[in-house]
Design an enzyme around this catalytic site. Structure first.
Site, PDB file in Angstrom:
ATOM      1  N   GLY A   7       0.841  -1.184  -0.023  1.00  0.00           N
ATOM      2  CA  GLY A   7       0.012   0.187  -0.039  1.00  0.00           C
ATOM      3  C   GLY A   7       0.898   1.016  -0.010  1.00  0.00           C
ATOM      4  O   GLY A   7       0.564   2.276   0.557  1.00  0.00           O
ATOM      5  N   THR A  98      -4.289  -1.988   8.465  1.00  0.00           N
ATOM      6  CA  THR A  98      -5.192  -1.897   7.665  1.00  0.00           C
ATOM      7  C   THR A  98      -6.486  -2.142   8.593  1.00  0.00           C
ATOM      8  O   THR A  98      -6.425  -3.063   9.504  1.00  0.00           O
ATOM      9  CB  THR A  98      -5.464  -3.140   6.647  1.00  0.00           C
ATOM     10  OG1 THR A  98      -4.212  -2.791   5.728  1.00  0.00           O
ATOM     11  CG2 THR A  98      -6.520  -2.696   5.654  1.00  0.00           C
ATOM     12  N   ALA A 121      -2.666  -3.977  14.309  1.00  0.00           N
ATOM     13  CA  ALA A 121      -2.967  -2.981  15.455  1.00  0.00           C
ATOM     14  C   ALA A 121      -4.023  -2.289  14.410  1.00  0.00           C
ATOM     15  O   ALA A 121      -3.439  -1.651  13.651  1.00  0.00           O
ATOM     16  CB  ALA A 121      -1.794  -2.313  16.060  1.00  0.00           C
ATOM     17  N   ASN A 123      -4.444   0.668  15.627  1.00  0.00           N
ATOM     18  CA  ASN A 123      -3.945   1.746  15.943  1.00  0.00           C
ATOM     19  C   ASN A 123      -2.760   1.633  16.484  1.00  0.00           C
ATOM     20  O   ASN A 123      -2.210   1.165  17.350  1.00  0.00           O
ATOM     21  CB  ASN A 123      -4.726   2.792  16.857  1.00  0.00           C
ATOM     22  CG  ASN A 123      -4.134   4.238  16.863  1.00  0.00           C
ATOM     23  OD1 ASN A 123      -3.105   4.549  16.882  1.00  0.00           O
ATOM     24  ND2 ASN A 123      -5.098   5.040  16.436  1.00  0.00           N
ATOM     25  N   HIS A 155     -12.412  11.615  11.750  1.00  0.00           N
ATOM     26  CA  HIS A 155     -11.252  11.595  10.732  1.00  0.00           C
ATOM     27  C   HIS A 155     -11.457  12.237   9.301  1.00  0.00           C
ATOM     28  O   HIS A 155     -12.796  12.849   9.213  1.00  0.00           O
ATOM     29  CB  HIS A 155     -11.362  10.224  10.184  1.00  0.00           C
ATOM     30  CG  HIS A 155     -10.309   9.010  11.344  1.00  0.00           C
ATOM     31  ND1 HIS A 155     -11.551   8.514  12.423  1.00  0.00           N
ATOM     32  CD2 HIS A 155      -9.365   8.473  11.743  1.00  0.00           C
ATOM     33  CE1 HIS A 155     -10.546   7.836  13.252  1.00  0.00           C
ATOM     34  NE2 HIS A 155      -9.351   7.931  12.817  1.00  0.00           N
ATOM     35  N   LYS A 159     -11.631   9.040   4.589  1.00  0.00           N
ATOM     36  CA  LYS A 159     -11.654   7.383   5.208  1.00  0.00           C
ATOM     37  C   LYS A 159     -12.906   6.773   5.079  1.00  0.00           C
ATOM     38  O   LYS A 159     -14.004   7.233   4.957  1.00  0.00           O
ATOM     39  CB  LYS A 159     -11.600   7.641   6.884  1.00  0.00           C
ATOM     40  CG  LYS A 159     -11.743   6.372   7.724  1.00  0.00           C
ATOM     41  CD  LYS A 159     -11.238   6.637   9.203  1.00  0.00           C
ATOM     42  CE  LYS A 159     -11.140   5.275   9.873  1.00  0.00           C
ATOM     43  NZ  LYS A 159     -10.254   4.294   9.540  1.00  0.00           N
ATOM     44  N   GLY A 165     -11.390   1.561  13.150  1.00  0.00           N
ATOM     45  CA  GLY A 165     -11.136   0.323  13.790  1.00  0.00           C
ATOM     46  C   GLY A 165     -10.611   0.939  15.276  1.00  0.00           C
ATOM     47  O   GLY A 165     -10.744  -0.071  16.000  1.00  0.00           O
TER      48      GLY A 165
END
Ligand code: NAD
Length: 271
Positions: A7, A98, A121, A123, A155, A159, A165
């Site tokens: 990505g 992701t 994670a 975050n 956000h 997004k 998440g």
């Protein structure tokens, strides 16, 4: 350590490339993006506003996974699901940031983690991982009858998944603190004649706009008082730095599914 970026042309992919290029003891093994992405063939250094580094954006994830010691991925759910399946027969570690994966894709990650070291994670920031622990602790201390939990996030306008998440991970931490299951407790999106608030519900609200990197607030609302725990991200490089810390930590670990709490040595919340 050779690090590959999956990505690589995205907002996070570019931030990760910049971190890897600046990091001691790391080399950029390559970057992969969608086969129709306009950045394909571009030098990855130039892509992030640095001088050319002689490594170009490509679309061959299998080759990069083969070459790298660890790959760092911030892409899309379907791409991540396909990449974990590719990584599974390799010794290449996989750091996944992701979000928005469906249950079948989550299951794919759990299966791949039997043969690959995966750190996952929602975050990667230190602050949010501390917030997870605090949320669990406060939820444990306050009764569901007297305090309502609401999770608010905001956000940038691009997004694609909601709630974030991280908001879901905070919901999980709150549910763990209360000893309940988030799926049953979650109240995601209110509109119209909703009726009164369900006792014990964990509510979510998602705001989108502008270029906000990411704000999260956990509100514990009681009669006559309110506790609010807030994290504000102002620079997405905090996530890239966290991902790089995770990549260094993951390199050489045995197969398994690890969380940022493992990387940071924090007890408590597992995003
Ligand atoms: P973005 O849209 O800017 O970047 C995603 C990139 O992935 C794009 O360049 C896209 O072309 C690429 N991609 C899509 N399919 C691909 C494929 N099959 N192969 C290779 N590349 C592919 O998004 P972003 O803001 O960089 O966020 C990416 C993901 O990371 C989102 O799920 C976001 O929620 C998540 N995120 C997580 C954290 C964290 O700390 N865990 C922080 C920020 C963002």
């Amino acid at each position: 350590m050779r690090i590959g970026v999956l990505g690589c042309a995205g907002r996070m992919g570019r931030a990760v490339i910049a971190e890897v290029l600046a990091a001691e003891g790391c080399t950029l093994a390559g970057g992969v993006d969608r086969s129709d992405h306009p950045a394909l063939g571009q030098d990855l250094g130039t892509l992030v506003g640095e001088g050319p580094v002689g490594v170009t954006a490509r679309d061959d994830a299998a080759a990069l996974i083969e070459l790298a010691d660890v790959v760092i991925e911030f892409s899309a759910p379907d791409a991540t699901a396909a990449h974990v399946a590719l990584a599974a027969p390799n010794s290449t570690g996989h750091v996944i940031g992701t979000t928005g994966l469906g249950e079948a894709q989550e299951q794919g990650i759990r299966e791949a983690a039997r043969s690959t070291a995966i750190m996952r994670a929602a975050n990667m920031s230190l602050g949010v991982n501390l917030l997870l622990g605090l949320t669990e602790q406060v939820a444990r201390a306050l009764g569901a009858e007297t305090f309502d939990i609401e999770i608010l996030e905001m956000h940038h306008r691009h997004k694609v998944d909601a709630p974030s998440g991280t908001a879901l991970a905070l919901g999980d931490a709150a549910a763990r603190g209360r000893g309940v299951d988030l799926t049953a407790a979650a109240d995601r999106g209110r509109d119209g004649l909703t009726g009164a608030r369900r006792t014990g519900a964990i509510g979510f609200a998602a705001l989108r706009g502008g270029d906000m990197v990411g704000d999260h607030k956990v509100i514990f609302a009681g009669a006559g008082e309110r506790i609010e725990l807030t994290h504000r991200a102002t620079d997405r490089r905090i996530y890239a730095r966290g991902a790089l810390t995770a990549a260094r930590w993951l390199h050489g670990r045995p197969p398994g599914l690890y969380a940022m709490a493992d990387v940071l040595g924090l007890a408590g919340g597992k995003p």
